[in-house]
Design a protein around this motif. Structure first.
Motif, PDB file in Angstrom:
ATOM      1  N   ASN A  66      12.188  30.273   3.590  1.00 59.50           N
ATOM      2  CA  ASN A  66      11.785  28.630   2.742  1.00 59.50           C
ATOM      3  C   ASN A  66      10.433  28.255   3.071  1.00 59.50           C
ATOM      4  N   GLU A  98       8.585  27.831   0.230  1.00 60.21           N
ATOM      5  CA  GLU A  98       8.206  27.643  -0.671  1.00 60.21           C
ATOM      6  C   GLU A  98       8.156  25.864  -0.513  1.00 60.21           C
ATOM      7  N   ASN A  99      10.003  26.026  -0.290  1.00 60.44           N
ATOM      8  CA  ASN A  99      11.017  24.612  -0.703  1.00 60.44           C
ATOM      9  C   ASN A  99      10.759  23.542   0.976  1.00 60.44           C
ATOM     10  N   LEU A 150       7.643  22.954   1.725  1.00 66.75           N
ATOM     11  CA  LEU A 150       6.445  22.826   1.536  1.00 66.75           C
ATOM     12  C   LEU A 150       6.656  21.934   0.749  1.00 66.75           C
ATOM     13  N   THR A 151       7.303  22.058  -1.429  1.00 67.57           N
ATOM     14  CA  THR A 151       7.770  20.810  -1.614  1.00 67.57           C
ATOM     15  C   THR A 151       8.689  19.551  -1.316  1.00 67.57           C
ATOM     16  N   ALA A 152       9.945  20.409  -0.131  1.00 69.81           N
ATOM     17  CA  ALA A 152      10.941  19.525  -0.398  1.00 69.81           C
ATOM     18  C   ALA A 152      11.540  18.867   1.373  1.00 69.81           C
TER      19      ALA A 152
END
Length: 328
Positions: free
Chosen positions: A221, A223-224, A226-228
């Motif tokens: 996770n 990328e997730n 870093l974004t969420a």
């Protein structure tokens, strides 16, 4: 120094710095995801190993204690069964979490108590016998309670049935716990030194398994996160805070002794996040496993902090009766 003493020291060292290992390996997973993502197919077996270790810690006397104090056990278990799932659903609505993240938070809320609650109760000078009893009851009931809540709170969004989830929880939780319990009885009778060695080293094995699970989820996770990551962390912090507050408040309101209030506080708030991770990975997606994975880190921050506070409070009021943890 005997081999048994060395095993105990290894287990104590691993457990004492548990949150350090989780943070270190989570950071490593962020930096090099591929190093840990290969663990994904082994998340469920690793949880089975953890639950086997929990079963090894149980003794027939633990079930006797449930019969001896049904009121406080029922209060702790029912509070967890009601507060944590409803709080999870409310948080997902309040934060407008995406579907997969919402599923992860709901899975976490519906999970039974984790063994961390027993450790924190002990460190916080609470009633360890009550803590073990509540954990045992919620774990045994998990195959029914957990899928029932998940279906009720997210039924329209689910691709998995109650029966499928029930079967999985029986396989990865109930059967390993029963196997560990039976193994403990046999070893205590025929190989007590081996039983002692197993109890000494299993904490380190459990820590390694949990760290591996969390690192795998983080690696899957990146990328997730870093974004969420911020909103998920907010959900986890709020969920844990509600559980701690509800456990403490219900314990006080029901007239429990200070030692039992401490046990109730930890039992309600500290979930079996490993089970939630395993089910999220098996039936949904790595993204759904992110909230319980972060919860595993966070409750190992708030748990020791609150245990330290409780311990100091207990020292200031030494005249109050306290359950002896040595029996557990």
């Amino acid at each position: 120094m005997s081999v048994l003493d060395r095993l105990e020291r290894i287990g104590e060292f691993a457990s004492t710095y548990f949150v350090v290992w989780v943070v270190l390996f989570s950071g490593a997973a962020l930096a090099s995801p591929a190093t840990f993502t290969w663990i994904e197919p082994y998340i469920t077996p690793l949880l089975g190993v953890i639950m086997l270790g929990m079963g090894l810690t149980l003794q027939p006397a633990d079930f006797t204690r449930i019969a001896e104090r049904p009121r406080d056990v029922a209060i702790g278990a029912v509070t967890q069964w009601l507060v944590m799932p409803v709080a999870a659903w409310a948080i997902t609505v309040a934060l407008s979490l995406p579907h997969e993240l919402a599923i992860g938070v709901i899975l976490l809320g519906a999970a039974p108590g984790g063994t961390a609650s027993n450790v924190m109760t002990y460190l916080g000078k609470g009633d360890v016998a009550l803590s073990v009893a509540i954990t045992t009851v919620t774990t045994i009931a998990a195959p029914v309670v957990m899928p029932a809540w998940v279906v009720a709170l997210a039924g329209e969004q689910l691709q998995v049935t109650f029966a499928e989830m029930f079967t999985s929880i029986v396989q990865v939780v109930l059967l390993p716990v029963i196997a560990g319990f039976v193994l403990r009885i046999v070893l205590d009778r025929y190989a007590p030194r081996l039983a002692a060695a197993g109890l000494s080293i299993f904490p380190a094995i459990s820590v390694a398994a949990i760290v591996a699970i969390v690192a795998a989820v983080v690696g899957l996770n990146v990328e997730n996160i870093l974004t969420a990551g911020a909103v998920v962390l907010l959900a986890v912090v709020a969920h844990n805070a509600i559980g701690l507050g509800a456990g403490y408040g219900v314990g006080r309101a029901s007239g429990m002794s200070p030692e039992r209030v401490r046990a109730c506080t930890f039992e309600v708030a500290l979930q079996n996040s490993g089970l939630a991770v395993a089910l999220a990975t098996a039936y949904f997606s790595p993204l759904a496993a992110l909230p319980p994975a972060l919860f595993s880190v966070w409750h190992n921050v708030t748990g020791p902090a609150l245990a330290t506070y409780f311990s100091r409070q207990a020292v200031r009021t030494p005249d109050s009766p306290r359950a002896e943890p040595a029996d557990d």
